[in-house]
Every structure is written in C-alpha cells, then in structure tokens.
Scaffold this active site. Structure first.
Site, PDB file in Angstrom:
ATOM      1  N   GLU A 234       0.882  -1.169   0.000  1.00  0.00           N
ATOM      2  CA  GLU A 234       0.000   0.000   0.000  1.00  0.00           C
ATOM      3  C   GLU A 234       0.911   1.207   0.000  1.00  0.00           C
ATOM      4  O   GLU A 234       1.561   1.502   1.001  1.00  0.00           O
ATOM      5  CB  GLU A 234      -0.939  -0.018   1.215  1.00  0.00           C
ATOM      6  CG  GLU A 234      -2.071   0.998   1.100  1.00  0.00           C
ATOM      7  CD  GLU A 234      -1.837   2.267   1.881  1.00  0.00           C
ATOM      8  OE1 GLU A 234      -1.421   3.274   1.254  1.00  0.00           O
ATOM      9  OE2 GLU A 234      -2.056   2.259   3.099  1.00  0.00           O
ATOM     10  N   CYS A 268      -2.237   8.708   3.200  1.00  0.00           N
ATOM     11  CA  CYS A 268      -2.245   8.285   1.795  1.00  0.00           C
ATOM     12  C   CYS A 268      -3.636   8.434   1.185  1.00  0.00           C
ATOM     13  O   CYS A 268      -3.772   8.703  -0.004  1.00  0.00           O
ATOM     14  CB  CYS A 268      -1.780   6.834   1.681  1.00  0.00           C
ATOM     15  SG  CYS A 268      -0.062   6.585   2.154  1.00  0.00           S
TER      16      CYS A 268
END
Length: 463
Positions: A234, A268
């Site tokens: 990720e 993020c």
C-alpha cells in the site's frame, strides 16, 4: 535515520534506542519460527480469546497510547484516541469473523466430477512469519490492520516500524504479550531500513506487507520477487475529490476540509486534488477556503487543535518545495502557503489551497504529504474523470453528485481501489482496502485481507 522519539511540535529528541544486533535479530527470527509451529495448530476459539483479550487491553490503554502516538508523530490527541478505538474495533471484528472468512469451501460435486473427484475441499492454511514494514503516520492502525488478520489466520508477525515511532512499536509487542500470545507470535524489530533485505531473504520469513513510499515498496517487492515470496503493498496516493453540478456543495466543501487535513494532511487516502465542475466551482472554492482558514494549528496535545505539526523537519521541507515550485510556475495561493507565525521550534505548516495548477508543476504529479490542497476547475464530467486519472497513483477517490448516471460513470472509469460517493475515503475492517497503479497491489482488511497471507489448499478426494 536514528531510532528515536523526536517531538515534532518542538523538535526535541526525547529518547533514543539502539538497533538490534545481528545476533538479536537471529534470536527473534528463531523465536518466530518456533511460535509458528504451535500457533498454526491452535483453534479459532483459542485465537479469538487471545485477540479479544488484546482488544480489551488496548481499549483500557487508549489514553496512554494516544499520547505516545501524538508525542512521536504529532497527530492531534483527539485523532490519536480515535485511532486507538478504530484498532479495537478491527481486532474484535476479526476475532468474530475470522473463522467464517477462512471456512473450508466445498465445490459442488458435479463441478469437479470430471476431475475424477468424489468431492473436493478448499482449505485456507497459514503460511508462517510475515514481515510488516510499517509507516509512522498511523502508527497503531497500520500495524493492527495487518496483525489482527495475520494472527487470526494462524500466522506470526515481525514488525519493522518507522524509526520515529519506536515507543508505539514496542507497545504493540508488549500488548500482544500481555494478552497471552506465546513468545515469538508478534515481535517488534528495532532495526534500520538497511536490515530489511536480509530479514526478507531469510527462509524463515514467508512473506511481507508494506505500507509506505513508492521507493520503499519497490525495494521490498524487488527483494521478495527475487526470493519468490508474496507481498502486499500500500503505497502513495493523490486521491481526487470530484464535485459535480448536482452535489450538495455545502456538505461537499465541509467534508473536503476534513478529508484534506486529517492526520495533519499526512494520509495516503487523504483527498489531495479537488476537481470541481464550473457550475459549482466558485461556491465550493469560497466555502472550502473559508473552512481551511478557520482551522486551528497548534500543539497537538491541546484538545482544541485541528492541525498539528508535520512529523519531521524533512517532511515540511518536502512540502514547502512542492508549494514553492507551484507558485514559481504561476499557481495562486488562496490561503496558507507558509509556516504559521509563533510556532518556532516545531514543524508546522499552514492549511493551504493552491489553484491555477498546470502539468509542469511538480505538485500536479507528486503526492503532497501535508495540509496542502490543489483546486481544479473543469467544464464537464469527461474532463473530471480524465483529470482524476491523470496521476501515477490510484489509491482511492471521492465523488459528490446526486446523479445516478454520473455515479456509475465514475465507478466504472476512475482508476482507483475505492470510489466513495458523497463522503470521504476511510478504511473499515469489513471492506477491502488497497490501490491500483503505483499505489500498490493486494488488499488489506475484510476477507480479502485475511486471505492474502494464507495458502488456499485444494484437497481432492478420489472416488
């Protein structure tokens, strides 16, 4: 980078830690291997009891661990408490659901009859020690969302946490030990990034999961690929926040503020690029900018603070370089764009909105990891979708509209791991989480997450 707690609100180094020696790393790898041999054989009932106990302990510790997180990486204390509560929720969710998520699957006999089988079963088995390379921005949540499913599946965990959150990392190891997990089931490795490759190449480590930067992801994926080991990545995100003519503009603008500055803008999945249709652009702009101006920047330990400092001096420098580059090339600063007055010593930066963004500006392509938003005006849905996809990243996205056809078009065509309609992106234990393009691959959370580090084994029974 030294392994140390440095208060980002003051720049003061509070505590330093020695990295593990090679001999100590070897001891921990051996302990993980020994723990796996027994943990993989435990029943779901036993694993559930351990995970529930860990959740209870974390719930009781929430205030203390929240203060540790805030001290180490600067998130507002109220956000740190919410992060601890979210971890408790995820641990209990996996404790309640792991057995059903990993239940044996029984294909219909007629579907496998031509294989010569009387019947067949698919069984999900654990794979071993999983190395987790985790970031500082959600120092508890990022780890728990890996650890809870991994442990419930019968795997064991090795945590290489970011070097600026060592106390949070050590707390996690102690949490699982206090809950009753056997020695070696979950261990924190205080090591530098240079030691990761050797550990990942060790045959006792089965796989790796990483949340972090694209360069870090490339390095881990390259090593794991060379060793033919599974990885889940990720990585970064530059999430679009699309506002179309039928949107509730007032709600979209209010939510946009939170979506951009959550975790001091260091997330993020924070919305970063605000793509607004011309019909509602000016109203959205005025409401959004007003909301960003109203935020309180200050001591993250203060309950009234909305935005604390960035996690490091380098992080602020990187953000300033992106803003300065954009301004030098013609961008307009609608608010912010500087260090706040009266906040010397810490790594603070004002909530900022930039407009007039062009393709030659770095911020058009690169992730701004801090409270800086870019605002775009578009003339059509086609232009909005094209701009939403004009990024190397594809983690998540946000779409505001009441038009069902617009929703379906965005869900079909926006290249991302998630599309959140009339709301801001968030992770939840019951929903798969991950990205596309350079935002990584694989999924965390939900059933997809717990099965990432399992061996789906076909069991074939002859007639």
């Amino acid at each position: 980078m030294p392994i140390a707690t440095v208060n980002p609100a003051t720049g003061e180094t509070l505590k330093t830690f020695d990295a593990l020696t090679p001999e100590e790393v070897e001891q921990r790898l051996a302990a993980a291997e020994a723990a796996y041999r027994t943990h993989r054989l435990t029943s779901f009932a036993d694993r559930t009891a351990l995970m529930e106990r860990a959740a209870d302990l974390l719930e009781a510790d929430a205030d203390d661990v929240a203060r540790t997180m805030t001290l180490e990486m600067g998130k507002p204390l109220k956000a740190a408490r919410a992060e601890a509560a979210k971890c408790v929720k995820a641990m209990r969710w996996y404790a309640a659901n792991a057995e059903s998520l990993l239940a044996d699957e029984h294909p219909e006999p007629r579907d496998v009859a031509d294989s010569g089988a009387a019947r067949a079963v698919v069984r999900y088995r654990p794979i071993g020690s999983v190395l987790a390379v985790m970031p500082w921005n959600f120092p508890l949540w990022q780890v728990v969302r890996f650890a809870a499913p991994a442990l419930m599946a019968g795997n064991v965990g090795l945590l290489k946490h970011a070097s600026n959150v060592p106390q949070t990392a050590l707390y996690l190891e102690e949490l699982f030990r206090r809950a009753g997990y056997p020695e070696g089931c979950f261990q924190t490795l205080l090591i530098g990034s240079g030691a990761v490759e050797g550990i990942l190449r060790d045959p006792r480590v089965a796989a790796a999961t990483l949340t972090g930067s694209e360069p870090a992801g490339r390095a881990v994926a390259s090593t794991a690929g060379d060793e033919v080991k599974k990885t889940v990545l990720e990585l970064g995100g530059s999430d679009p926040y699309v506002v179309l003519p039928s949107a509730d503009v007032e709600q979209a603008a209010a939510t946009a503020v939170t979506a951009r500055v959550q975790n001091n803008g260091q997330s993020c999945i924070a919305a970063k690029r605000f793509i607004v249709h011309a019909d509602v652009h000016d109203e959205f702009r005025d409401r959004f900018v007003a909301g960003m101006r109203e935020l309180t920047v200050g001591d993250p330990m203060d309950e009234g603070t909305d935005v604390g400092p960035l996690s490091s001096e380098q992080g602020r420098k990187d953000l300033e370089e992106l803003v300065d580059d954009a301004v030098a090339k013609g961008a307009t600063v609608l608010c912010g764009g500087a260090r706040p007055e009266g906040r010397d010593g810490g790594w603070f930066y004002e909530p900022t909105v930039l407009t007039g963004i062009t393709e030659d500006m770095r911020i058009h392509r690169e992730e701004a990891f801090g409270p800086v938003a870019t605002l775009y005006r578009v003339e059509s849905l086609d232009e909005a979708v094209e701009l939403a996809n004009d990024t190397p990243f594809g983690l998540s996205s946000n779409v505001w509209t009441r038009d069902d056809a617009d929703i379906e078009r965005c869900v079909r065509d926006i290249q991302a791991g998630g599309v959140f309609v009339n709301g801001m992106t968030a992770s939840h234990p019951g929903l798969p989480f991950g990205g596309a393009k350079r935002s990584g691959y694989g999924r965390e959370l939900a059933g997809e997450g717990i099965r990432e580090f399992c061996n789906p084994t076909t069991v074939w029974y002859g007639k």
